[in-house]
Design a protein around this motif. Structure first.
Motif, PDB file in Angstrom:
ATOM      1  N   GLY A 108       7.391  26.487  67.446  1.00  0.00           N
ATOM      2  CA  GLY A 108       8.683  26.159  66.871  1.00  0.00           C
ATOM      3  C   GLY A 108       9.779  26.413  67.894  1.00  0.00           C
ATOM      4  N   GLU A 109      10.855  25.659  67.786  1.00  0.00           N
ATOM      5  CA  GLU A 109      11.953  25.772  68.751  1.00  0.00           C
ATOM      6  C   GLU A 109      12.501  27.192  68.836  1.00  0.00           C
ATOM      7  N   GLU A 110      12.594  27.874  67.680  1.00  0.00           N
ATOM      8  CA  GLU A 110      13.233  29.190  67.658  1.00  0.00           C
ATOM      9  C   GLU A 110      12.408  30.257  68.365  1.00  0.00           C
ATOM     10  N   LYS A 111      11.101  30.088  68.458  1.00  0.00           N
ATOM     11  CA  LYS A 111      10.242  31.086  69.094  1.00  0.00           C
ATOM     12  C   LYS A 111       9.820  30.687  70.511  1.00  0.00           C
ATOM     13  N   LEU A 112      10.207  29.506  70.931  1.00  0.00           N
ATOM     14  CA  LEU A 112       9.845  29.066  72.282  1.00  0.00           C
ATOM     15  C   LEU A 112      10.900  29.596  73.251  1.00  0.00           C
ATOM     16  N   ASN A 113      10.771  30.881  73.587  1.00  0.00           N
ATOM     17  CA  ASN A 113      11.735  31.529  74.473  1.00  0.00           C
ATOM     18  C   ASN A 113      11.444  31.179  75.936  1.00  0.00           C
ATOM     19  N   GLU A 114      12.261  31.705  76.827  1.00  0.00           N
ATOM     20  CA  GLU A 114      12.133  31.388  78.255  1.00  0.00           C
ATOM     21  C   GLU A 114      10.785  31.818  78.813  1.00  0.00           C
ATOM     22  N   ALA A 115      10.289  32.961  78.335  1.00  0.00           N
ATOM     23  CA  ALA A 115       9.001  33.452  78.835  1.00  0.00           C
ATOM     24  C   ALA A 115       7.885  32.471  78.488  1.00  0.00           C
ATOM     25  N   ARG A 116       7.829  32.053  77.236  1.00  0.00           N
ATOM     26  CA  ARG A 116       6.783  31.108  76.832  1.00  0.00           C
ATOM     27  C   ARG A 116       6.986  29.749  77.500  1.00  0.00           C
ATOM     28  N   LEU A 117       8.227  29.374  77.709  1.00  0.00           N
ATOM     29  CA  LEU A 117       8.513  28.085  78.325  1.00  0.00           C
ATOM     30  C   LEU A 117       7.966  27.999  79.748  1.00  0.00           C
ATOM     31  N   ARG A 118       7.851  29.148  80.403  1.00  0.00           N
ATOM     32  CA  ARG A 118       7.280  29.161  81.753  1.00  0.00           C
ATOM     33  C   ARG A 118       5.884  28.565  81.773  1.00  0.00           C
ATOM     34  N   MET A 119       5.151  28.739  80.669  1.00  0.00           N
ATOM     35  CA  MET A 119       3.766  28.286  80.625  1.00  0.00           C
ATOM     36  C   MET A 119       3.650  26.775  80.447  1.00  0.00           C
ATOM     37  N   ALA A 120       4.767  26.100  80.217  1.00  0.00           N
ATOM     38  CA  ALA A 120       4.760  24.637  80.111  1.00  0.00           C
ATOM     39  C   ALA A 120       5.118  23.975  81.436  1.00  0.00           C
ATOM     40  N   HIS A 121       5.317  24.785  82.479  1.00  0.00           N
ATOM     41  CA  HIS A 121       5.639  24.260  83.814  1.00  0.00           C
ATOM     42  C   HIS A 121       4.363  24.155  84.650  1.00  0.00           C
ATOM     43  N   VAL A 122       4.182  23.016  85.290  1.00  0.00           N
ATOM     44  CA  VAL A 122       3.012  22.790  86.138  1.00  0.00           C
ATOM     45  C   VAL A 122       3.468  22.090  87.418  1.00  0.00           C
ATOM     46  N   PRO A 123       2.666  22.141  88.468  1.00  0.00           N
ATOM     47  CA  PRO A 123       3.029  21.420  89.694  1.00  0.00           C
ATOM     48  C   PRO A 123       3.161  19.919  89.435  1.00  0.00           C
ATOM     49  N   GLU A 124       4.097  19.291  90.104  1.00  0.00           N
ATOM     50  CA  GLU A 124       4.304  17.851  89.955  1.00  0.00           C
ATOM     51  C   GLU A 124       3.002  17.103  90.253  1.00  0.00           C
ATOM     52  N   GLY A 125       2.635  16.194  89.359  1.00  0.00           N
ATOM     53  CA  GLY A 125       1.425  15.404  89.533  1.00  0.00           C
ATOM     54  C   GLY A 125       0.190  15.999  88.891  1.00  0.00           C
ATOM     55  N   ALA A 126       0.305  17.193  88.319  1.00  0.00           N
ATOM     56  CA  ALA A 126      -0.858  17.840  87.709  1.00  0.00           C
ATOM     57  C   ALA A 126      -1.240  17.171  86.389  1.00  0.00           C
ATOM     58  N   ILE A 127      -2.524  17.225  86.078  1.00  0.00           N
ATOM     59  CA  ILE A 127      -3.067  16.706  84.826  1.00  0.00           C
ATOM     60  C   ILE A 127      -3.371  17.897  83.922  1.00  0.00           C
ATOM     61  N   LEU A 128      -2.892  17.871  82.700  1.00  0.00           N
ATOM     62  CA  LEU A 128      -3.074  19.015  81.813  1.00  0.00           C
ATOM     63  C   LEU A 128      -4.525  19.171  81.375  1.00  0.00           C
TER      64      LEU A 128
END
Length: 241
Positions: A108-128
């Motif tokens: 949920g938007e309210e619990k997606l803090n900056e710390a958790r958001l870090r885990m949605a960052h990947v190197p450009e071109g990466a496949i999940l």
């Protein structure tokens, strides 16, 4: 000759080196990759030091068909693997829209803090690489597969990426045990190894309540040679048992 696919595992984390956490991923990956016909040829444990991680990733990705990393992709300050992998490839670390959506749906938007958001960052071109347990994904960039260090999460990620991996013939294994002493069989075992060069022969002494002895493990992709080799090893062990 049969194509041999080789892999390296890079285990990242000070907690492994300090002994505070025992790695459980090496044995799992070795077994699972073997079934696909990929030989886990090397494993390295690297501390949470950016320069060491970057150097290791660049070195092993140039020398192995597959590189798997575990650890360092969580939400805390010491989870630096993704940035290091991005730096190793010389690309930026970016918010992946699919990873972001999955985490919004989960937290949920309210619990997606900056710390958790870090885990949605990947190197450009990466496949999940999907993660059914804690949602935050792993990813693939070229021949490098970045996964979580928590065993259950790593196993979930691996189950998703395994069908995409290409390997050769699975490595078969036979094990025989004896009360023989290594010092007695060493010369004969060396002769057998020279005769069966395509069979990897390992000797492992043991000690327990039932006494002492040696366990011989033989591994090969050639079933016929493996059988013949094991017969020679059994004959040798019988001479000194």
């Amino acid at each position: 000759m049969e194509r041999v696919y080789r892999a390296c595992l890079v285990i990242i984390g000070n907690e492994i080196l300090s002994g505070s956490t025992q790695d459980a991923n090496l044995a799992f990956l070795g077994e699972q990759l073997n079934e696909i016909g990929i030989c886990l040829d090397e494993a390295r444990v690297v501390p949470d030091i950016p320069e060491r991680i970057i150097q290791t990733v660049n070195e092993v990705r140039a020398n192995f068909d597959y590189v798997f990393t575990t650890g360092g992709i969580g939400p805390t300050h010491d989870d630096i693997t993704s940035q290091c992998v991005a730096d190793a490839f010389g690309v930026p670390l970016l918010l992946h829209p699919d990873a972001y959506k999955a985490m919004v749906d989960f937290y949920g938007e309210e619990k997606l803090n900056e710390a958790r958001l870090r885990m949605a960052h990947v190197p450009e071109g990466a496949i999940l690489v999907e993660n059914d347990i804690s949602i935050a994904p792993g990813y693939q960039i070229e021949n490098v597969f970045v996964m979580a260090g928590v065993p259950k999460i790593m196993q979930s990620m691996f189950s998703k990426l395994a069908p995409t991996l290409v390997g050769g013939k699975p490595v078969l294994s036979k094990t025989v045990s004896s009360e023989a002493k290594e010092g007695d069989i060493a010369d004969g075992l060396g002769n057998i190894q020279r005769e069966f060069s395509d069979v990897d022969i390992g000797s492992y002494p043991f000690m327990g309540r039932g006494g002492t002895g040696v366990r011989i493990v033989m591994r090969s992709t050639n079933e016929m040679n493996l059988e013949q080799c094991s017969l020679k090893v059994l004959q040798l062990l019988e001479e000194f048992s």
